[in-house]
Design a protein around this motif. Structure first.
Motif, PDB file in Angstrom:
ATOM      1  N   TRP A   1     -27.733  31.671 -30.502  1.00  0.00           N
ATOM      2  CA  TRP A   1     -28.643  32.785 -30.314  1.00  0.00           C
ATOM      3  C   TRP A   1     -28.306  33.459 -28.716  1.00  0.00           C
ATOM      4  O   TRP A   1     -28.451  32.496 -27.793  1.00  0.00           O
ATOM      5  CB  TRP A   1     -30.162  32.278 -29.984  1.00  0.00           C
TER       6      TRP A   1
ATOM      7  N   GLY B   1     -31.483  37.058 -27.140  1.00  0.00           N
ATOM      8  CA  GLY B   1     -32.332  37.757 -28.238  1.00  0.00           C
ATOM      9  C   GLY B   1     -33.749  37.522 -28.089  1.00  0.00           C
ATOM     10  O   GLY B   1     -34.226  37.732 -26.626  1.00  0.00           O
TER      11      GLY B   1
ATOM     12  N   GLY C   1     -25.603  43.675 -32.279  1.00  0.00           N
ATOM     13  CA  GLY C   1     -27.024  43.967 -32.263  1.00  0.00           C
ATOM     14  C   GLY C   1     -27.433  45.262 -32.597  1.00  0.00           C
ATOM     15  O   GLY C   1     -26.716  46.078 -33.693  1.00  0.00           O
TER      16      GLY C   1
ATOM     17  N   SER D   1     -28.310  39.957 -28.873  1.00  0.00           N
ATOM     18  CA  SER D   1     -29.320  40.970 -28.785  1.00  0.00           C
ATOM     19  C   SER D   1     -30.117  40.939 -30.161  1.00  0.00           C
ATOM     20  O   SER D   1     -30.793  40.026 -30.844  1.00  0.00           O
ATOM     21  CB  SER D   1     -28.532  42.363 -28.762  1.00  0.00           C
ATOM     22  N   LYS D   2     -30.123  42.142 -31.076  1.00  0.00           N
ATOM     23  CA  LYS D   2     -30.969  42.156 -32.414  1.00  0.00           C
ATOM     24  C   LYS D   2     -30.231  41.175 -33.244  1.00  0.00           C
ATOM     25  O   LYS D   2     -30.861  40.650 -34.117  1.00  0.00           O
ATOM     26  CB  LYS D   2     -30.881  43.559 -33.157  1.00  0.00           C
TER      27      LYS D   2
ATOM     28  N   GLU E   1     -32.045  37.966 -32.845  1.00  0.00           N
ATOM     29  CA  GLU E   1     -33.077  37.961 -33.576  1.00  0.00           C
ATOM     30  C   GLU E   1     -33.128  37.640 -34.698  1.00  0.00           C
ATOM     31  O   GLU E   1     -33.886  36.522 -35.562  1.00  0.00           O
ATOM     32  CB  GLU E   1     -33.858  39.182 -33.440  1.00  0.00           C
TER      33      GLU E   1
END
Length: 418
Positions: free
Chosen positions: A255, A258, A167, A234-235, A238
């Motif tokens: 995923w 996120g 992330g 997390s990121k 995304e």
């Protein structure tokens, strides 16, 4: 003769071991303690109190801890409930290739809250927990713009390919990719900022970079196409959702905690531009422990003003597995997952699965790692509150990891037998 046995003494970090004590007196009170010093010199410990059965044995698969760092039947409790002596320190394997985590397990007579050097253990055992199996190959990747490390299982292949991302701290984290390779996947641990010659700060998500990484992985002679998997937290989650939405190479996306919107950074892909939801730094909270609670820094995605920032997940051709820690304090993961799924449903899509875990925090990792509810992270002036409670988080890590492996194998094809 008193014996403390761990089977096997050498294993992968995501695999369970059996712990058994014999030679005790019936109903004898004992303390079992695990300890570890990580690569940064920080010491971790966990201990639990047990009473032997009528045969003078303690089998952690059946015996319930009566106290200590956990209670009840937890066969892997001495690993899952480790606590650092240094406040807010996260146990994370950085060098996966050259050495394992070496745990010392000690058996003490009676109730020992803090065994000292003056108290000799009744028995001791050393346990090695590796994040990579023998013969897995690590190949540094610096090709075109792509930076990372490719882990290949032993043998000729071809193997199902997976891109693995973490992330908002950036850098290159390899322990999950190395475990995936140890389970038969060709796994690319992909960096996308703050590593090597990549930008130090993520100012936009350039999806063409991730497409380049996907093509690089698929063209490897030991990688089985035509599609690949992506896993991110997390990121990274995304980005994973964006890759699933736009890149035809992605047939399975995992995923983990996120969002379903671009937050803090826009997305660019060829002629597509997705704006971002700005962070709300004035909504930041500081906990009693002095950690940053970012939960409200991420603005409410249900506000219609943010509609353009949504990732068009309904375009995903492949399957998407959403893994949610309902006690995540980084952001409202459950809401983001539910909104993404509702968007897919509204377009008649059924290519999703939801795993939602009450009590689990943000950092859902393979089950070799204890809960880290607060830790420093790059770019943050104070430690960040990730959330989670030890027991439900441990169960979430154990269950979700097995489901992730099954999901990837189901949609990418079988791995070799390792």
């Amino acid at each position: 003769m008193i014996q403390l046995q761990v089977t096997p003494e050498i294993s992968l970090a995501d695999r369970p071991v059996k712990i058994h004590v014999s030679g005790l007196a019936p109903a004898q009170l004992v303390t079992l303690q695990s300890s570890l010093t990580d690569e940064q010199g920080v010491h971790f410990e966990a201990r639990a109190f047990y009473r032997s059965d009528e045969a003078g044995e303690v089998d952690l698969e059946q015996a319930a801890a009566t106290g200590g760092d956990y209670v009840g039947v937890w066969p892997m409790g001495l690993f899952w409930f480790l606590k650092p002596e240094k406040l807010f320190h996260r146990l994370m394997k950085r060098d996966v290739m050259s050495c394992p985590f070496r745990f010392q397990l000690d058996l003490f007579d009676s109730f020992q809250l803090q065994p000292s050097d003056k108290i000799a253990p009744l028995a001791t055992c050393i346990v090695e927990r590796w994040y990579v199996r023998p013969e897995v190959e690590r190949i540094p990747i610096k090709e075109g713009r792509v930076r990372g490390a490719l882990f290949l299982p032993p043998g000729p292949g071809p193997f199902p390919g997976v891109i693995d991302m973490f992330g908002g701290a950036g850098g290159l984290i390899e322990f999950r990719a190395s475990l995936l390779a140890s389970r038969g996947f060709a796994a690319l641990a992909l960096a996308y900022f703050a590593y090597d010659d990549l930008p130090q700060v993520l100012v936009e998500v350039d999806l063409e970079y991730f497409e380049e990484a996907a093509n690089l992985l698929l063209k490897h002679p030991k990688v089985r196409g035509p599609g690949l998997g992506v896993i991110g937290v997390s990121k990274g989650a995304e980005v994973t959702l964006a890759m699933a939405s736009f890149l035809e190479q992605v047939v399975a996306a995992v995923w983990i905690n996120g969002t379903g919107f671009m937050n803090g950074t826009p997305l660019r892909y060829k002629g597509v531009h997705i704006p971002y939801i700005p962070y709300c730094p004035e909504c930041l909270l500081i906990t009693e422990m002095g950690a940053l609670d970012n939960y409200h820094v991420f603005q409410d995605p249900r506000n219609p003003v943010h509609a353009a920032a949504a990732i068009p997940v309904e375009k995903a051709r492949g399957e998407v597995l959403f893994v949610v820690g309902e006690a995540d304090r980084n952001f409202n993961t459950k809401l983001f997952a539910e909104m993404a799924i509702e968007r897919m449903k509204s377009h008649g899509k059924k290519n999703y699965t939801l795993l939602s875990y009450p009590g689990a925090g943000h950092l859902i990792e393979p089950p070799g790692s204890p809960l880290c509810s607060i830790s420093p992270t790059r770019g943050s002036p104070k430690p960040v509150h990730w959330g989670g409670n030890p027991e439900p988080h441990a169960r979430a890590q154990e269950h979700s990891w097995q489901e992730i492996l099954k999901f990837l194998e189901c949609h990418l094809g079988p791995t070799s037998s390792l």
